[in-house]
Design an enzyme around this catalytic site. Sequence first.
Site, PDB file in Angstrom:
ATOM      1  N   HIS A  88      -6.873  10.279   7.819  1.00 39.18           N
ATOM      2  CA  HIS A  88      -7.488   9.124   8.463  1.00 39.18           C
ATOM      3  C   HIS A  88      -8.327   9.504   9.671  1.00 39.18           C
ATOM      4  CE1 HIS A  88      -5.490   6.785   5.552  1.00 39.18           C
ATOM      5  NE2 HIS A  88      -4.340   6.637   6.166  1.00 39.18           N
ATOM      6  N   THR A 145      -0.850  11.933  -1.011  1.00 35.91           N
ATOM      7  CA  THR A 145      -1.931  12.669  -1.649  1.00 35.91           C
ATOM      8  C   THR A 145      -2.272  13.904  -0.840  1.00 35.91           C
ATOM      9  OG1 THR A 145      -2.834  10.664  -2.630  1.00 35.91           O
ATOM     10  CG2 THR A 145      -4.323  12.542  -2.426  1.00 35.91           C
ATOM     11  N   ALA A 146      -2.263  13.753   0.493  1.00 30.72           N
ATOM     12  CA  ALA A 146      -2.548  14.906   1.352  1.00 30.72           C
ATOM     13  C   ALA A 146      -1.600  16.065   1.030  1.00 30.72           C
ATOM     14  CB  ALA A 146      -2.422  14.507   2.817  1.00 30.72           C
ATOM     15  N   LYS A 195       0.860  -1.186   0.000  1.00 36.26           N
ATOM     16  CA  LYS A 195       0.000   0.000   0.000  1.00 36.26           C
ATOM     17  C   LYS A 195       0.896   1.235   0.000  1.00 36.26           C
ATOM     18  CE  LYS A 195      -3.825   2.484   1.163  1.00 36.26           C
ATOM     19  NZ  LYS A 195      -4.535   2.171   2.430  1.00 36.26           N
ATOM     20  N   ILE A 196       0.646   2.136  -0.957  1.00 43.36           N
ATOM     21  CA  ILE A 196       1.359   3.407  -0.979  1.00 43.36           C
ATOM     22  C   ILE A 196       0.346   4.515  -1.247  1.00 43.36           C
ATOM     23  CG2 ILE A 196       3.470   2.318  -1.870  1.00 43.36           C
ATOM     24  CD1 ILE A 196       2.832   3.747  -4.577  1.00 43.36           C
ATOM     25  N   SER A 197       0.822   5.736  -1.213  1.00 43.31           N
ATOM     26  CA  SER A 197      -0.024   6.858  -1.586  1.00 43.31           C
ATOM     27  C   SER A 197      -0.096   6.965  -3.109  1.00 43.31           C
ATOM     28  CB  SER A 197       0.549   8.156  -1.022  1.00 43.31           C
ATOM     29  OG  SER A 197      -0.143   9.268  -1.532  1.00 43.31           O
TER      30      SER A 197
END
Length: 282
Positions: free
Chosen positions: A155, A111-112, A53-55
Site C-alpha cells: 500500500h 498476496t505479498a 475484503k481479504i487477500s
Amino acid sequence: MNIAYSPCPNDTFVFHAWAHGLVPGAPKLNVTYADIDITNHLAARGEGPEVLKISYAALPWVLKDYALLPCGGALGRGCGPLVLSRSGLSAEADPALLSGKRVAVPSDRSTAYLLFRLWAAQKVPGGVSEIVVMPFDEIMPAVRDGNIDAGLVIHEARFTYPSYGLALLQDLGSWWEEDTGTPIPLGAIIARRSLDLGPIPGWIRSSIDYGWAHPEASKAYILEHAQEMDPDVAQQHINLYVNEFTRDLGTDGYKAISSLLGRAGAEGLIPEFDLGLLKFEA
C-alpha cells in the site's frame, strides 16, 4: 448488511457511496474497519461478516463458504509489494544477499507473502532464515531500527519508505509482471454463498462509479480513516489501486488470480482447491 474492509484509501473510496446511502436500492451497511490479516483469518474460521475484503492469497481457505465477487478489489500494474532494507543492498543485482536473512511480512496469508515466497524460490539460494509476521505499520520502523533485516511492505509504504531511510531491494510487482505478463492480484471482495449474490456486484459498481463521478465527496471519509496519511499520498494510493480491475476483474484479472494461486499450490504454499470456484455465479 455487515461488511468488513480496511481503512486504506482504496477501500474507503470504493465503498464510500454505499456506506453513506448513496447507492439506490442497496441495503444499509454496518461497517467494520479491520486490517486484512484480521479479515483473512475471520473468513477462514467462518466468523466473518456477509461481505468482506481479504487477500487473494487467502481464497483457498474460504471458497467453500464465500464467493469471490467480480469487482471491488485491488488488482493492477505497477502496484506490487516491495522488499525493503535500511542498507543500500541491491537484491535486484544479487538476490543471494538475502540468503539467511530475517524478513518481516504483514501476513502469512497475503498476496505479498506468496509473491515473496515465489520470488525467493526462484532467486534466493537457500531462502531466508526466518519469516516474522507483524502489523504492516510496524514493519518499516522495525527495519529502520535494525530489529529485522528486511521488510515486505504494501500500500502507501511504496510512497513513504524513503522517509524512513530505507532502500528498495526488490519490487515484487515488477518481477511478477515480467515473469507472468499479468497484473498483480492483491485484495479480493468476497460474500457468503448463502446470500442472494446477484445484486451485490451492481451495488459495488454503482459505489465505484459514484466515487469516480464525485471525487470530492469521499475525501473527508477517506482521510478520517487513513491513519493521519497526507492527502496527496491518499490520492496517489487511490489512483494506483482503484482502476478498471476494481470495477470488473475481466479475463486478465481471473488469469492473474489463477496464475498466482496455481503457482502457490505447486509450491505447497496453499491448500489444494478447485480453481473453478474462482468464477462468480450469482
